[in-house]
Write an enzyme that holds these catalytic residues in place. Sequence first.
Site, PDB file in Angstrom:
ATOM      1  N   GLU A  55       1.738 -19.164   5.220  1.00 21.30           N
ATOM      2  CA  GLU A  55       1.645 -18.359   3.983  1.00 21.30           C
ATOM      3  C   GLU A  55       0.323 -18.586   3.363  1.00 21.30           C
ATOM      4  OE1 GLU A  55       3.215 -15.792   3.148  1.00 21.30           O
ATOM      5  OE2 GLU A  55       4.885 -15.708   4.283  1.00 21.30           O
ATOM      6  N   TYR A 138       3.525 -15.651  -5.535  1.00 20.29           N
ATOM      7  CA  TYR A 138       3.777 -14.883  -4.311  1.00 20.29           C
ATOM      8  C   TYR A 138       4.373 -15.930  -3.354  1.00 20.29           C
ATOM      9  CZ  TYR A 138       3.341 -13.713   0.404  1.00 20.29           C
ATOM     10  OH  TYR A 138       3.587 -13.453   1.764  1.00 20.29           O
ATOM     11  N   ASP A 156       3.354  -8.598  -1.566  1.00 19.08           N
ATOM     12  CA  ASP A 156       2.257  -8.943  -0.801  1.00 19.08           C
ATOM     13  C   ASP A 156       1.731  -7.590  -0.824  1.00 19.08           C
ATOM     14  OD1 ASP A 156       3.302  -7.850   1.364  1.00 19.08           O
ATOM     15  OD2 ASP A 156       2.071  -9.035   2.555  1.00 19.08           O
TER      16      ASP A 156
END
Length: 309
Positions: A55, A138, A156
């Site tokens: 990520e 996020y 996203d």
Amino acid sequence: MNAPTKPPHSGPARADADASGADLHSPVIDWFDDHARDLPWRHPEAGAWGVMVSEFMLQQTPVSRVLPVYEQWLARWPRPADLAADAPGEAVRAWGRLGYPRRALRLHGAAVAITERHGGDVPSDHAQLLALPGIGEYTAAAVASFAYGQRHAVLDTNVRRVFARAVTGVQYPPNATTAAERRLARALLPDDEPTAARWAAASMELGALVCTAKNETCVRCPIAAQCAWRLAGKPEHDGPPRRGQTYAGTDRQVRGKLLAVLREAHAPVQQSALDRVWHEPVQRARALDGLVADGLVEPLPGGLYRLPL
């Protein structure tokens, strides 16, 4: 970008979010089952640390560039404690040319915090993830969802574009995530945790592979028949112009060139070696000062520079 296992509209075409969500879940998840890319961070053996590393690396960087660096990173630092024990400058060096190298420092800082606060295990609690340095909403939601199968809205750019088109009926989402988008994402979440985690991964993959920013392939889309934007005739974006990111000639390019010299050197570098990478002295000095301010470069006595220890 990862997932555990499987178990509408605005304007003239607006539909209730709950109803449209129920209609969207099954076709998108079924499509994902058949078309999801086989990526290493989706394998069970990647664990939560592998998910977290992916990520960080995938922010503003395509999968094709991330894959080789990701594999090398996990081979060198298979657990957070392994990275925490190394110098932050080594993280910057290993980051290579992925871009936005502050992410390497943030990932190193998160590894240190995980080692010190959580015994070296990436926490599963969303609040504890969010409390780690360098981790925003996020990333915390993505790790909780993709690594631990929890129910979180993972927003996203790809997911926001899918929701903007399929549900809201516009070509592109706003430039920055809005409260309305977060409310919609929460409303669209399946109630069941494993299904919600699968939905998060599936809607992201749909945006990455089919509902792309340019040249979307609606003939391959499992929810084309329900897409508010398509049903409205694909009206063109009427918001602020969406500018593409430039790189050539920017401070980002100069910073990258300066860091490349420091990454390749395993000893402090003279100012003169850095001066050779860019012809314009004012921009070069500004870029170097920015790297120092960001903690990516350490100045030493005698006009020497190195990656941080």
